[in-house]
Design an enzyme around this catalytic site. Structure first.
Site, PDB file in Angstrom:
ATOM      1  N   GLY A   1      -0.285 -13.039 -22.622  1.00 22.07           N
ATOM      2  CA  GLY A   1      -1.679 -12.890 -23.023  1.00 22.07           C
ATOM      3  C   GLY A   1      -2.314 -11.588 -22.556  1.00 22.07           C
ATOM      4  O   GLY A   1      -1.932 -11.014 -21.532  1.00 22.07           O
TER       5      GLY A   1
ATOM      6  N   GLY B   1       0.646 -19.145 -29.901  1.00 16.67           N
ATOM      7  CA  GLY B   1       0.552 -20.414 -29.200  1.00 16.67           C
ATOM      8  C   GLY B   1       1.623 -20.576 -28.139  1.00 16.67           C
ATOM      9  O   GLY B   1       2.630 -19.856 -28.107  1.00 16.67           O
TER      10      GLY B   1
ATOM     11  N   TYR C   1       3.048 -20.803 -15.801  1.00 17.34           N
ATOM     12  CA  TYR C   1       2.098 -19.878 -16.421  1.00 17.34           C
ATOM     13  C   TYR C   1       1.771 -18.739 -15.459  1.00 17.34           C
ATOM     14  O   TYR C   1       1.463 -18.965 -14.288  1.00 17.34           O
ATOM     15  CB  TYR C   1       0.819 -20.628 -16.830  1.00 17.34           C
ATOM     16  CG  TYR C   1       1.113 -21.663 -17.884  1.00 17.34           C
ATOM     17  CD1 TYR C   1       0.958 -21.373 -19.236  1.00 17.34           C
ATOM     18  CD2 TYR C   1       1.617 -22.912 -17.532  1.00 17.34           C
ATOM     19  CE1 TYR C   1       1.280 -22.309 -20.211  1.00 17.34           C
ATOM     20  CE2 TYR C   1       1.943 -23.854 -18.498  1.00 17.34           C
ATOM     21  CZ  TYR C   1       1.780 -23.540 -19.834  1.00 17.34           C
ATOM     22  OH  TYR C   1       2.113 -24.459 -20.800  1.00 17.34           O
TER      23      TYR C   1
ATOM     24  N   ASN D   1       2.926  18.593  16.386  1.00 21.06           N
ATOM     25  CA  ASN D   1       4.281  18.241  15.968  1.00 21.06           C
ATOM     26  C   ASN D   1       4.756  18.947  14.708  1.00 21.06           C
ATOM     27  O   ASN D   1       5.935  18.890  14.379  1.00 21.06           O
ATOM     28  CB  ASN D   1       4.383  16.727  15.767  1.00 21.06           C
ATOM     29  CG  ASN D   1       3.377  16.204  14.755  1.00 21.06           C
ATOM     30  OD1 ASN D   1       2.311  16.773  14.573  1.00 21.06           O
ATOM     31  ND2 ASN D   1       3.708  15.099  14.104  1.00 21.06           N
TER      32      ASN D   1
ATOM     33  N   HIS E   1      -8.952   7.896  24.829  1.00 21.73           N
ATOM     34  CA  HIS E   1      -9.862   8.240  23.744  1.00 21.73           C
ATOM     35  C   HIS E   1      -9.539   9.605  23.144  1.00 21.73           C
ATOM     36  O   HIS E   1      -9.024  10.499  23.803  1.00 21.73           O
ATOM     37  CB  HIS E   1     -11.328   8.239  24.211  1.00 21.73           C
ATOM     38  CG  HIS E   1     -11.498   8.460  25.677  1.00 21.73           C
ATOM     39  ND1 HIS E   1     -12.040   7.513  26.503  1.00 21.73           N
ATOM     40  CD2 HIS E   1     -11.163   9.494  26.481  1.00 21.73           C
ATOM     41  CE1 HIS E   1     -12.049   7.962  27.750  1.00 21.73           C
ATOM     42  NE2 HIS E   1     -11.517   9.156  27.758  1.00 21.73           N
TER      43      HIS E   1
END
Length: 454
Positions: A11, A78, A100, A383, A360
């Site tokens: 569908g 269908g 389904y 890096n 931090h």
């Protein structure tokens, strides 16, 4: 008998108002049809037929590498017509289970019960009783036995009063199913080939027809628009939250977490609001996860803490370690036992050793950091040289002062101290103190610039 699963997914889903095929719309970060495919695999199916139509390219791009038999339904005529397209892939001795692609919440246990309810060479249909059955095909019984299914538009006044409805999910013998599909007619109000018509054919042929029901009606609900999609999402999340609580997690608010994968939790886990789990996440005992955290494909050890608004992706947080708030562990990052990273610290492809801390504002990438290391605010492992990534090694008990840059490849020996503001470009020996900051100058008689008037 081999279990052969047919999934209807042809569908368009016009009411979704989307270029995406309906069955590819997601529930919990996974397409609806993928949920159904996964369920079919869990049942032990030997073959899966995916009946497709609209959006074939997008479906195949998303699902193409899986073990599926692709069956084209060029015209949507269908459900009976859709199943018939798979006839060539159905063996006479197969048990055919019809599912389904837009009904993603169907449970393995429900389908196992349906298959168990089916008599040998019989037909089994999944039904549910609704207070308001409007729009659904009704189960017609005589003396308690199923004799047929009548669609809403074809039902008479008495049949419209029936509350037992057809979910569309059924299990049928392969040989008889193919025969019944060949007898279908489109002479009905919709002008379509109804799969439901095979029930009356089975009754006429004297085939045993049995029924089973799901534990909850939500299992068999589909999504035809985005409102219904959101309702299924909430139902999925409620089920996932309940599972976590039964496994030993305390959820501050079960309605405010998002599970988008497979989550395993230990005992006495505390999960605050608006936490997102994605992929495979394993959480140990006595773990605390703060509000707004995002955990993706990661492992969290016993007694660890993920503080609010931290992101942990493809990473490992060891026992009693902590991250955050506002920390980020990227792929390949690992915090060893009792290690800690604080707010606005980012790690990638790096290990922070036992008891080490970066409190931090730091970036630790492509690095091996030993135990008992302190990394000051503003520290960066440099890096990348513009072409390649290089490794930084920091051995045990090193003190890295604030605002230090370590230009990789570089090794810092055990017990070394790096003065704040240093740029380290060469290896440092054990227990050395290294300071590279520019000498401080004092200029007297200096005058600040004055803004010019315009």
């Amino acid at each position: 008998m081999a279990l052969n699963v047919v999934i209807l997914a042809a569908g368009k889903g016009t009411r979704m108002r989307s270029d995406l095929p309906k069955v590819l719309h997601p529930i919990a970060h996974k397409s609806m049809v993928q949920h159904v495919i996964d369920t079919a695999h869990q049942l032990g199916s030997e073959a899966i037929q995916l009946v497709y139509g609209y959006g074939a390219d997008k479906l195949q791009a998303r699902l193409g590498e899986q073990a599926l038999n692709w069956v084209l339904q060029a015209e949507q005529l269908g459900t009976g017509h859709a199943v018939a397209q798979a006839n060539d892939n159905i063996g006479d001795d197969d048990t055919v289970l019809i599912l389904y692609g837009d009904v993603p919440l169907i449970q393995v246990s429900t389908l196992e019960a349906l298959l168990a309810a089916r008599d040998a060479n019989g037909l089994a249909i999944l039904t549910v009783n609704l207070h308001d059955p409007t729009g659904y095909g009704r189960i017609v019984r005589e003396a308690g036995k199923v004799v047929g299914i009548v669609e809403q538009k074809d039902a008479n006044e008495e049949q419209l009063k029936i509350n037992e409805i057809n979910t569309g999910i059924m299990a049928a013998p392969g040989k008889q199913l193919k025969a019944w599909l060949g007898q279908l007619s489109s002479d009905n109000a919709q002008g379509e080939y109804y799969l439901t018509d095979i029930v009356a054919m089975a009754h006429s042929d004297g085939v045993s027809i049995t029924t089973a029901q799901p534990e909850s009606a939500i299992e068999v609900e589909g999504a035809n628009n985005r409102v219904q999609l959101a309702q299924l999402e909430r139902a999925y999340q409620a089920r996932a939250a309940e599972k976590l609580m039964l496994e030993g997690a305390n959820l501050r608010d079960p309605a405010r977490i998002d599970v988008r994968g497979e989550v395993t939790v230990g005992m006495d886990v505390m999960i605050d609001v608006n936490v997102v789990f994605q992929g495979k996440v394993t959480i140990g005992n006595n773990v605390t996860i703060g509000a707004g955290a995002i955990l993706i494909d990661c492992e969290i050890g016993d007694n660890a803490e993920i503080k609010p608004y931290s992101i942990i992706e493809n990473a490992i947080v060891g026992e009693a370690a902590s991250a955050g708030p506002f920390a980020r562990l990227r792929p390949g990052a690992e915090l060893k036992r009792d290690a800690h990273i604080g707010n606005f610290v980012e790690m990638k492809k790096a290990v922070l050793g036992e008891g080490s801390k970066a409190g931090h504002l730091a970036y630790i990438g492509d690095a091996q950091v030993g135990a008992g290391v302190n990394i000051g605010a503003g520290t960066i492992t440099c890096n990348y040289d513009g072409a390649n990534k290089h490794l930084t090694v920091i051995e045990d008990d090193v003190f890295v002062g604030s605002d230090t840059q370590l230009v990789a490849p570089v090794t810092i020996g055990k017990g070394a101290t790096l003065g704040a503001g240093s740029t380290i470009t060469r290896d440092v020996a054990a227990d050395e103190l290294v300071i590279t900051r520019v000498k401080q100058r004092h200029l007297t008689g200096w005058t600040r610039p004055v803004k010019q008037k315009k």
